[in-house]
Design a protein around this motif. Structure first.
Motif, PDB file in Angstrom:
ATOM      1  N   PHE A 176     -20.275   1.951 -23.829  1.00  0.00           N
ATOM      2  CA  PHE A 176     -18.890   1.503 -23.660  1.00  0.00           C
ATOM      3  C   PHE A 176     -17.957   2.687 -23.431  1.00  0.00           C
ATOM      4  N   LEU A 177     -18.183   3.780 -24.175  1.00  0.00           N
ATOM      5  CA  LEU A 177     -17.340   4.961 -24.008  1.00  0.00           C
ATOM      6  C   LEU A 177     -17.481   5.539 -22.596  1.00  0.00           C
ATOM      7  N   VAL A 178     -18.725   5.661 -22.154  1.00  0.00           N
ATOM      8  CA  VAL A 178     -18.978   6.227 -20.830  1.00  0.00           C
ATOM      9  C   VAL A 178     -18.324   5.380 -19.740  1.00  0.00           C
ATOM     10  N   GLN A 179     -18.409   4.063 -19.901  1.00  0.00           N
ATOM     11  CA  GLN A 179     -17.885   3.146 -18.895  1.00  0.00           C
ATOM     12  C   GLN A 179     -16.404   2.827 -19.092  1.00  0.00           C
ATOM     13  N   LYS A 180     -15.778   3.472 -20.068  1.00  0.00           N
ATOM     14  CA  LYS A 180     -14.352   3.281 -20.360  1.00  0.00           C
ATOM     15  C   LYS A 180     -14.022   1.828 -20.718  1.00  0.00           C
ATOM     16  N   GLN A 181     -14.993   1.159 -21.350  1.00  0.00           N
ATOM     17  CA  GLN A 181     -14.746  -0.199 -21.821  1.00  0.00           C
ATOM     18  C   GLN A 181     -14.086  -0.209 -23.195  1.00  0.00           C
ATOM     19  N   VAL A 182     -14.093   0.920 -23.855  1.00  0.00           N
ATOM     20  CA  VAL A 182     -13.345   1.094 -25.100  1.00  0.00           C
ATOM     21  C   VAL A 182     -12.555   2.391 -24.979  1.00  0.00           C
TER      22      VAL A 182
END
Length: 332
Positions: A176-182
């Motif tokens: 999620f962090l890598v994909q900027k979902q959070v």
């Protein structure tokens, strides 16, 4: 507002039965059913307990029951589907006990070795910047979620409704962090070591934030060892043996880190680097203790959770049982 109300025991029967992974109880035997979550910090300790048979070496007949959900061991205890959980979420156990589930906490086992992080290029600089943001962490009901909520509210005035909790396991949260979902996440230190390529900035540790909140040097616990009260009453000699076996595993893991890594690679399919990272932090993320300071810390955790409306209910006076831990000290 996160609350963790107990669902009636009967409602869990079908769910828990499906989680038992087809484990068959030996005929004419009454094994102790030991449950654990096959992710997070409990994965490594459980894998070592199973592979090296430390509990069996103490003369116990053991049936391990593995769960894919962090809150499942606590639900299984409530449903009488397991007898013992060595890394149950402390916050969930507090809630279940307050609702009347007959449980006894007999050990403090997993300190909160967790950090708040955000992408390195994020405009977020401090925990105070998390207001209105999406924050990844273990699901509601977990101790990680409870502690995160408590320290954000107590230190920065950010209540549970002031940020969006995005649940997931460690691997998913890193993704999620890598994909900027959070916008930020609460991750275990060992996870941050395992995914060194993840470019993040540290915003604060659970340990430091807890000390700031409580104005003490205590480290909070996210996991505790819990036994059903009826099992303990019928098998008072077995639980000290179980604790002695856990202590054996703790010491063995500290002395045999390469073997711990090999077990994790074989039984948990972890890549070598990830298994090595876990083994290197073995003594930081696992405990087998129940001294007065541990009990005082757990009681303080409960009060802070209640004061912050993270959980509800008073603890039973007999929830903390030190007799098995004390008895285990005389077992050689």
């Amino acid at each position: 507002m996160a609350t963790f109300a107990l669902v009636k025991r009967a409602s869990y029967a079908a769910t828990v039965a499906a989680m038992l992974l087809g484990a068959v109880q030996p005929a004419n035997a009454d094994p102790i059913r030991v449950g654990y979550w096959t992710s997070g910090v409990s994965l490594g300790f459980g894998a070592v307990l199973e592979a090296r048979k430390f509990l069996q070496q103490r003369g116990l007949d053991v049936q391990f029951v593995r769960f894919a959900d962090v809150n499942a061991p606590n639900r299984a205890l409530a449903a009488n589907a397991i007898d013992f959980a060595f890394a149950a979420p402390a916050a969930a156990v507090f809630s279940s006990a307050a609702e009347g589930v007959p449980l006894r906490i007999v050990l403090a086992t997993q300190p909160a070795d967790v950090e708040f992080v955000a992408p390195r290029d994020s405009p977020i600089r401090t925990l105070a910047d998390l207001r209105g943001k999406r924050v990844g962490m273990s699901p509601a009901g977990s101790s990680v979620a409870a502690i995160a909520t408590a320290v954000l509210q107590g230190n920065d005035g950010i209540r549970s409704g002031d940020f969006s909790l995005v649940p997931g396991n460690e691997a998913r949260l890193a993704q999620f962090l890598v994909q900027k979902q959070v916008d930020a996440a609460a991750l275990r230190s060992v996870t941050l070591t395992q995914i060194g390529e993840l470019k993040v900035k540290r915003l604060g540790t659970f340990g430091d934030e807890w000390k700031k909140l409580t104005k003490s040097d205590a480290t909070p616990y996210i996991g505790v060892s819990v036994v059903r009260a009826d099992y303990l009453a019928k098998h008072r000699d077995d639980v000290p043996k179980l604790i002695a076996g856990m202590r054996d595993a703790l010491q063995w893991g500290a002395d045999h880190r390469s073997d711990v890594s090999a077990i994790l690679q074989r039984s948990a399919n972890l890549p070598a680097n990830d298994a090595d990272a876990y083994a290197a932090r073995w003594s930081d993320i696992n405990r087998v203790t129940f001294e007065p300071i541990d009990i005082a810390t757990l009681k303080r955790e409960h009060q802070i959770f209640v004061d912050g409306s993270v959980i509800e209910g008073a603890l039973p006076a007999d929830l903390f049982d030190t007799s098995p831990y004390t008895a285990s000290k005389s077992i050689r």
